[in-house]
Design an enzyme around this catalytic site. Structure first.
Site, short mmCIF file in Angstrom:
data_model
loop_
_atom_site.label_atom_id
_atom_site.label_comp_id
_atom_site.label_asym_id
_atom_site.label_seq_id
_atom_site.Cartn_x
_atom_site.Cartn_y
_atom_site.Cartn_z
N ASP A 108 5.47 31.72 -8.08
CA ASP A 108 4.14 32.27 -7.81
C ASP A 108 3.93 33.42 -8.80
O ASP A 108 4.88 34.00 -9.33
CB ASP A 108 3.99 32.73 -6.36
C1 BGC Z 1 -1.28 33.09 -5.28
C2 BGC Z 1 -1.12 31.64 -5.69
C3 BGC Z 1 -1.99 31.35 -6.89
C4 BGC Z 1 -1.64 32.32 -7.99
C5 BGC Z 1 -2.46 32.12 -9.24
C6 BGC Z 1 -1.11 34.04 -6.43
O1 BGC Z 1 -1.52 35.31 -6.06
O2 BGC Z 1 -0.36 33.39 -4.25
O3 BGC Z 1 -1.45 30.79 -4.62
O4 BGC Z 1 -1.85 30.02 -7.27
O5 BGC Z 1 -1.86 33.64 -7.55
O6 BGC Z 1 -3.78 32.50 -9.03
#
Ligand code: BGC
Length: 809
Positions: free
Chosen positions: A221
């Site tokens: 993530d």
């Molecule tokens: C989120 C993810 C997301 C990523 C990119 C993170 O803050 O938890 O679900 O895909 O950001 O935007």
């Protein structure tokens, strides 16, 4: 070139370079070999593309709405459409779906998930992932694992026992990998039993890769990588976003130092090469230009999904609205005209359209007067609503300069699709994120006379001009929480405006040295004196009322959990007052997770619309007049009180203490807890009514052992064509499970959605297999179906069982 040929060509440094982002959304290219950048994008309810707020794309219903459809064929069509959306944005890997199991309805991302039940969630997940990938686009299934709350989401340790993990929290991921062959999985921010998920050898190496045979990539993530050696050797293949902090060149260095084996990097590279082949990158599918494909068929599908995912919780004959007596309909509520299409956070997409429920309803009710009252506002802690895009013409025409002074010719120009612009990475080719300025101009046509409050927040210094006059000066920004903690306070100004008069509105922004830049323009309409009194009067004077309440992305978003179940602001009071004034009210809840619906007690009709995507207003109008049926069923229990939810039994179970959250309810998540403890839900898991009535009969269970087929006959006994969802639950009450192993009173193990004409019958068959009867056994580390008697229960919700029988397995 195929994956194997690429692997053979890559140098050790090039292999390592592919293990980390080159920028926020893309892997670095391998120019020497003519390999372009693999591009990722959120997800999950549509595909946004490279920047927040620029390109428009189709906004689909949220995860809870998709889960509510209980219709795998529709989900497959949804997945196909998402693949097409991704291709239009040059995206190879969609960051979704979100498949965690919400242990609490208060989780800020509950709206993104499909269901509280692992079986329903797994079925929807597998159908969706298989369909997206059949379209040549990868799914990055997230967040692996137990990212079930936003409270301390970057650090908290989910303390979960093995059986609970296997029976409740992993099945959706398992189905994505084993059945649908997912090409990628995103490691969660949190820790699992003490270890960060992104460096968890048992989770990534043991369960995912060895046991399930996962041949795709594990992507961290965003900013969720914490180490080089531990992460890489545990099985994290890609660190996102770039520039790299732990993997990439750092990994190449670790190999040189001897702390990571070359074979580990070869393995990452081999997986990444396979992903590049699967997504067409090796065949040259690289498109830097993001298209806005406003496709009518996909739009129609989004509308169909919105209706199929709406749950009619109660209907005492009010809906569909019809009849000669209908002369005036009052559309009331803060979310009526400002219907919310999605929740907040990374899932946000810029929709193609901003439909208006009042217009949609007027179109479908010729000769009926449709009036509107807001009733109250949904503002959070003094926040203002973001400028309503229905009040601007032609988007925000934006020009970018490669300097901080707006000097010379702009290097790039584009139209922004919403009043909140976030640049993560360079705003345009040749325009660096840390050294640019922009001017963004639009035509603003207020719809109300009076004192408007305008607001401006930004990362760097900014100004807001109205007809060339500076009305807000934010050139010395004061730090606040906006823009991931890098933005300013919202500076406000009051201006007198007249309805219908066009004004030129411009924002000037100068970059500051931050990895994120952007601005947001807010605009709050003049306060309506006695809004509640006006709403009550409108309700009293109407033959029927449509009251739309709920939430919005300020209240329901990634990053924060909700504080409670209550409808936010003055909505509970509004609902009570309107329903008391006119019980012929259809209360429509436009939110992403269960809320307290007790204030709607006396209303003739109650409907859970969720966040329905951009076709929501049209879909709602069609459901209200009956040209579409709300045919969803609840994928999550609606509790009377938050204390009725298992994880709220003890504060160490939620939100946790001392950096840990103990999954103390074990496998008794959602309806399993309500059943085990005799707690009455407000609305049960699986519940939902429609515009017709059904009979379920002739239950038979064929087969032997655990290989069974449930057969039954469903008849539409009503007067309209309609849908029913037949649900098959299994209860292990009479088995010889070892002492100390509690099995839930019943668990969903099959379902079928049928659509029938009045009087029509159909035979439904639902297959059961070993897993339908099994529990996870911690001694053998395997699924075990104890011998003995099982009850097979067939119903239309977890609390409305219509037929049952027993079998011996
Ligand atoms: C989120 C993810 C997301 C990523 C990119 C993170 O803050 O938890 O679900 O895909 O950001 O935007």
């Amino acid at each position: 070139m195929n994956a194997e040929e690429l692997e053979a060509e890559l140098t050790p440094e090039e292999k390592a370079s592919l293990t980390a982002g080159g920028d926020v959304w893309r892997l670095p290219p391998i120019e020497r070999l003519g390999i372009g950048r693999l591009k990722m994008s959120d997800g999950p309810s549509g595909v946004r593309g490279g920047q927040f707020g620029t390109r428009r794309s189709l906004s689909f219903p949220c995860g809870m709405a998709a889960g509510s459809t209980w219709d795998l064929d529709l989900i497959r069509r949804y997945g196909e459409a998402v693949a097409d959306e991704a291709i239009s944005k040059g995206v190879h890997l969609v960051l979704g779906p979100t498949v965690c199991i919400p242990r609490t309805p208060l989780g800020g991302r509950t709206f993104e998930s499909f269901a509280e039940d692992p079986y329903l969630s797994a079925r929807v997940t597998a159908a969706y992932v298989a369909a997206v990938q059949a379209g040549g686009v990868g799914c990055c299934v997230k967040h692996f694992a137990c990212n079930d709350q936003e409270h301390e989401r970057m650090t908290i340790s989910a303390e979960v026992d093995e059986r609970t993990l296997r029976e409740v929290h992993l099945p959706s991921f398992e189905a994505a990998v084993v059945e649908a062959g997912a090409w990628a999985v995103m490691s969660a921010y949190n820790r699992l039993n003490g270890t960060f998920c992104g460096e968890h050898p048992e989770l990534l190496g043991g369960i995912l890769k060895d046991e399930w045979g996962f041949d795709g990539v594990v992507v961290s993530d965003w900013f969720g990588t914490h180490s080089t050696v531990e992460a890489s050797t545990a099985g994290l293949d890609i660190e996102m976003p770039g520039p790299p902090q732990y993997l990439g060149p750092n990994l190449a260095e670790a190999v040189k130092q001897g702390s990571v084996d070359t074979g580990v990097v070869d393995e990452h590279a081999s997986r990444i090469a396979r992903l590049m082949e699967r997504t067409g990158l090796l065949a040259g599918r690289v498109v830097d230009d993001e298209r806005e494909d406003d496709d009518p068929q996909r739009r129609a599908l989004a509308r169909e999904l919105a209706a199929a995912g709406t749950v009619l919780l109660r209907n005492d004959g009010l809906l569909p609205l019809a009849g000669d007596g209908l002369r005036r309909v009052a559309v009331i509520g803060p979310n009526a005209r400002a219907l919310q299409t999605g929740g907040g956070g990374s899932s946000v997409v810029v929709p193609f359209r901003h439909q208006d429920l009042v217009d949609e309803l007027r179109d479908r009710l010729p000769g009926v007067e449709v009036v509107h009252e807001e009733g109250c506002r949904l503002t959070k802690d003094g926040t203002l609503p973001t400028l309503d895009m229905r009040l601007i013409e032609g988007g925000f025409r934006t020009e970018y300069w490669p300097n901080t002074t707006h000097e010379g010719e702009p290097l790039a120009a584009e139209a922004l699709g919403r009043a909140e612009y976030i640049a993560l990475g360079d705003p345009a080719p040749g325009v660096g994120i840390d050294n640019f300025s922009l001017r963004s101009t639009t035509t603003f046509r207020p719809d109300t006379d009076g004192t408007w409050t305008l607001g401006l927040a930004s990362v760097g210094p900014s100004r807001l001009l109205l007809d060339g006059e500076v009305v807000i000066d934010n050139t010395r920004p004061e730090r606040a929480k906006s823009f991931f903690g890098m933005g300013s306070t919202t500076v406000t100004a009051e201006v007198e405006l007249s309805a219908g008069t066009a004004h030129e509105l411009s924002v000037e922004l100068t970059s500051s040295p931050a990895p994120v830049n952007g601005f947001r323009v807010d605009a709050d309409r003049p306060a309506v004196p006695d809004a509640l009194g006006r709403a009550v009067a409108a309700a009293r004077d109407a033959d029927a009322v449509v009251l739309v309440v709920g939430s919005n992305p300020h209240w329901e978003t990634e990053g924060v959990d909700r504080k409670g179940l209550a409808l936010v602001g003055e909505q509970a009071e509004l609902v009570r007052a309107v329903v008391a004034a006119n019980p012929h009210t259809a209360v429509v809840v436009n939110a992403g997770a269960p809320v307290d619906v007790a204030p709607a007690e006396g209303a003739a009709s109650l409907m859970m619309l969720w966040y329905p995507g951009e076709e929501g207003p049209a879909a709602l109008a069609e459901m209200l007049v009956g040209t579409a049926e709300p045919s969803g069923r609840l994928p999550i229990t609606f509790p009377h009180r938050i204390d009725d939810v298992a994880s709220h039994t003890d504060p160490t179970w939620y939100p946790g203490a001392g950096g840990k959250v103990r999954y103390g309810e074990g496998v008794f998540v959602g309806y399993r807890h309500f059943d085990a403890n005799g707690v009455e839900p407000a609305f049960a898991f699986g519940h939902g009514t429609g515009y017709s009535t059904f009979d379920i009969g002739d239950l038979r269970v064929d087969g032997s052992g655990t290989d069974r087929t449930v057969a039954l006959r469903v008849t539409n006994t009503g007067e309209r064509r309609g849908a029913e969802v037949v649900q098959v639950y299994v209860a292990a009450a009479g088995t010889d499970a070892p002492a100390g192993i509690d099995r839930p009173a019943k668990e969903l193990k099959g379902f079928a959605k049928v659509v029938l004409d009045p009087g029509e019958s159909t035979d439904v068959r639902v297959a059961l297999d070993h897993r339908s009867f099994a529990r996870w056994d911690v001694d053998s580390h395997d699924w075990v179906a104890d011998s003995g008697t099982y009850d097979v229960l067939v119903g239309v919700s977890s609390r409305d069982i219509r037929q049952q029988t027993s079998i011996t397995a």
